[in-house]
Write a protein that holds these residues in place. Sequence first.
Motif, PDB file in Angstrom:
ATOM      1  N   CYS A  63      -0.440 -11.336  11.030  1.00  0.00           N
ATOM      2  CA  CYS A  63      -0.370 -12.484  10.133  1.00  0.00           C
ATOM      3  C   CYS A  63      -0.598 -13.779  10.896  1.00  0.00           C
ATOM      4  O   CYS A  63      -0.760 -13.779  12.114  1.00  0.00           O
ATOM      5  N   TYR A 111      -1.298 -15.297   1.641  1.00  0.00           N
ATOM      6  CA  TYR A 111      -1.266 -13.866   1.335  1.00  0.00           C
ATOM      7  C   TYR A 111      -0.269 -13.134   2.219  1.00  0.00           C
ATOM      8  O   TYR A 111       0.338 -12.152   1.802  1.00  0.00           O
ATOM      9  N   CYS A 112      -0.080 -13.611   3.441  1.00  0.00           N
ATOM     10  CA  CYS A 112       0.935 -13.037   4.332  1.00  0.00           C
ATOM     11  C   CYS A 112       2.324 -13.270   3.742  1.00  0.00           C
ATOM     12  O   CYS A 112       3.168 -12.363   3.737  1.00  0.00           O
ATOM     13  N   THR A 134      -9.497 -10.243   8.421  1.00  0.00           N
ATOM     14  CA  THR A 134      -8.598 -11.118   7.661  1.00  0.00           C
ATOM     15  C   THR A 134      -7.147 -10.675   7.774  1.00  0.00           C
ATOM     16  O   THR A 134      -6.857  -9.519   8.068  1.00  0.00           O
ATOM     17  N   GLN A 174      -2.835  -7.814   7.700  1.00  0.00           N
ATOM     18  CA  GLN A 174      -3.156  -6.395   7.846  1.00  0.00           C
ATOM     19  C   GLN A 174      -1.822  -5.703   8.053  1.00  0.00           C
ATOM     20  O   GLN A 174      -1.079  -6.041   8.969  1.00  0.00           O
ATOM     21  N   GLY A 208      -4.674  -5.156   3.350  1.00  0.00           N
ATOM     22  CA  GLY A 208      -4.196  -6.509   3.137  1.00  0.00           C
ATOM     23  C   GLY A 208      -3.282  -6.609   1.930  1.00  0.00           C
ATOM     24  O   GLY A 208      -2.823  -5.610   1.383  1.00  0.00           O
ATOM     25  N   TYR A 209      -3.051  -7.858   1.502  1.00  0.00           N
ATOM     26  CA  TYR A 209      -2.143  -8.076   0.376  1.00  0.00           C
ATOM     27  C   TYR A 209      -2.648  -7.407  -0.891  1.00  0.00           C
ATOM     28  O   TYR A 209      -1.874  -6.774  -1.615  1.00  0.00           O
TER      29      TYR A 209
END
Length: 85
Positions: A8, A14-15, A53, A56, A66-67
């Motif tokens: 992150c 999104y994290c 991105t 992860q 991802g998210y």
Amino acid sequence: MTNVTMYCTAVCPYCIRAEMLLKQRGVTEIEKIRIDADPGQRSVMMERTGRRTVPQIYINDVHVGGYDDLAALDRADKLIPLLNS
């Protein structure tokens, strides 16, 4: 105990959302690997995941993605069983 690891950055929305979702599903600890604080970890992340991105996310040794991938697992009722495995 489930081991959750998340690559992150500090300012990634999104994290933050991924962390919130995981906590809502009972995860109490997330190992965060900050690729903005340690740029060498970006290369490690890209080699491990094939993606550029963040976030992860790994649950135990399973790469979730991802998210969006995490949220899709949750909607399909597959996140909690994965967390409990």
